[in-house]
Design a protein around this motif. Sequence first.
Motif, PDB file in Angstrom:
ATOM      1  N   ASP A  40       0.813  -1.215   0.000  1.00 40.88           N
ATOM      2  CA  ASP A  40       0.000   0.000   0.000  1.00 40.88           C
ATOM      3  C   ASP A  40       0.846   1.266   0.000  1.00 40.88           C
ATOM      4  OD1 ASP A  40      -2.226  -1.598   0.011  1.00 40.88           O
ATOM      5  OD2 ASP A  40      -2.624  -1.368   2.152  1.00 40.88           O
ATOM      6  N   LEU A  58       1.774   1.860  -3.541  1.00 42.27           N
ATOM      7  CA  LEU A  58       0.600   2.352  -4.258  1.00 42.27           C
ATOM      8  C   LEU A  58       0.408   3.844  -4.013  1.00 42.27           C
ATOM      9  CD1 LEU A  58      -1.948   1.795  -5.982  1.00 42.27           C
ATOM     10  CD2 LEU A  58      -3.127   1.250  -3.837  1.00 42.27           C
ATOM     11  N   THR A  88       3.138   5.892  -5.739  1.00 43.73           N
ATOM     12  CA  THR A  88       2.895   5.964  -7.185  1.00 43.73           C
ATOM     13  C   THR A  88       1.782   6.957  -7.495  1.00 43.73           C
ATOM     14  OG1 THR A  88       3.566   3.648  -7.353  1.00 43.73           O
ATOM     15  CG2 THR A  88       2.416   4.580  -9.239  1.00 43.73           C
ATOM     16  N   VAL A 107      -2.882   4.800 -12.279  1.00 46.17           N
ATOM     17  CA  VAL A 107      -2.154   3.889 -11.392  1.00 46.17           C
ATOM     18  C   VAL A 107      -2.844   2.533 -11.331  1.00 46.17           C
ATOM     19  CG1 VAL A 107      -1.353   3.513  -9.028  1.00 46.17           C
ATOM     20  CG2 VAL A 107      -1.256   5.800 -10.030  1.00 46.17           C
ATOM     21  N   ASP A 108      -4.157   2.548 -11.125  1.00 50.31           N
ATOM     22  CA  ASP A 108      -4.941   1.309 -11.019  1.00 50.31           C
ATOM     23  C   ASP A 108      -6.376   1.646 -11.419  1.00 50.31           C
ATOM     24  OD1 ASP A 108      -6.549  -0.842 -10.146  1.00 50.31           O
ATOM     25  OD2 ASP A 108      -5.235  -1.260  -8.447  1.00 50.31           O
ATOM     26  N   LYS A 135      -9.816   0.666  -3.715  1.00 48.35           N
ATOM     27  CA  LYS A 135      -9.612  -0.302  -4.792  1.00 48.35           C
ATOM     28  C   LYS A 135     -10.730  -1.326  -4.757  1.00 48.35           C
ATOM     29  CE  LYS A 135      -5.716  -2.282  -5.429  1.00 48.35           C
ATOM     30  NZ  LYS A 135      -4.424  -2.938  -5.352  1.00 48.35           N
ATOM     31  N   THR A 148      -8.978  -2.092  -0.494  1.00 45.81           N
ATOM     32  CA  THR A 148      -7.863  -1.299   0.012  1.00 45.81           C
ATOM     33  C   THR A 148      -8.221   0.180  -0.045  1.00 45.81           C
ATOM     34  OG1 THR A 148      -6.291  -2.943  -0.821  1.00 45.81           O
ATOM     35  CG2 THR A 148      -5.415  -0.766  -0.314  1.00 45.81           C
TER      36      THR A 148
END
Length: 116
Positions: free
Chosen positions: A25, A28, A31, A77-78, A103, A107
């Motif tokens: 995390d 993440l 980023t 990023v996601d 997410k 998360t």
Amino acid sequence: MKNFMLDENGDIVIKNNDIAIIEGDKLLLQTIKTILLTNKGEWFLNLSEGINRKNIIKKNPEKDLVRNEVLSGLIQVDNSLYLTDFDYELDKRTMKIKFTAKKADGTVISDVLSFV
């Protein structure tokens, strides 16, 4: 996934004469911060990375436009990330963006970024 840990200036962190490594995390969030603080077209190796900071750093920015830029950075990023909370404060020279994102796996990522 692992990567180099960066400090608040974007420099690689050295601990005990070794490059510090970050993962999970924390990686993440690092980023996400990197993407959100990069102006789109600024990095010559990937001109589409980052956000349009001109939509944020201007007089009387529109909240929806700022929110969309943050969301655009999160998706880079996601693509499972979505905003659950968003707000910003603007003073004479600085904008502080507060966001919480989630997410698909549950998360939760939260941070405050300053734009000057």
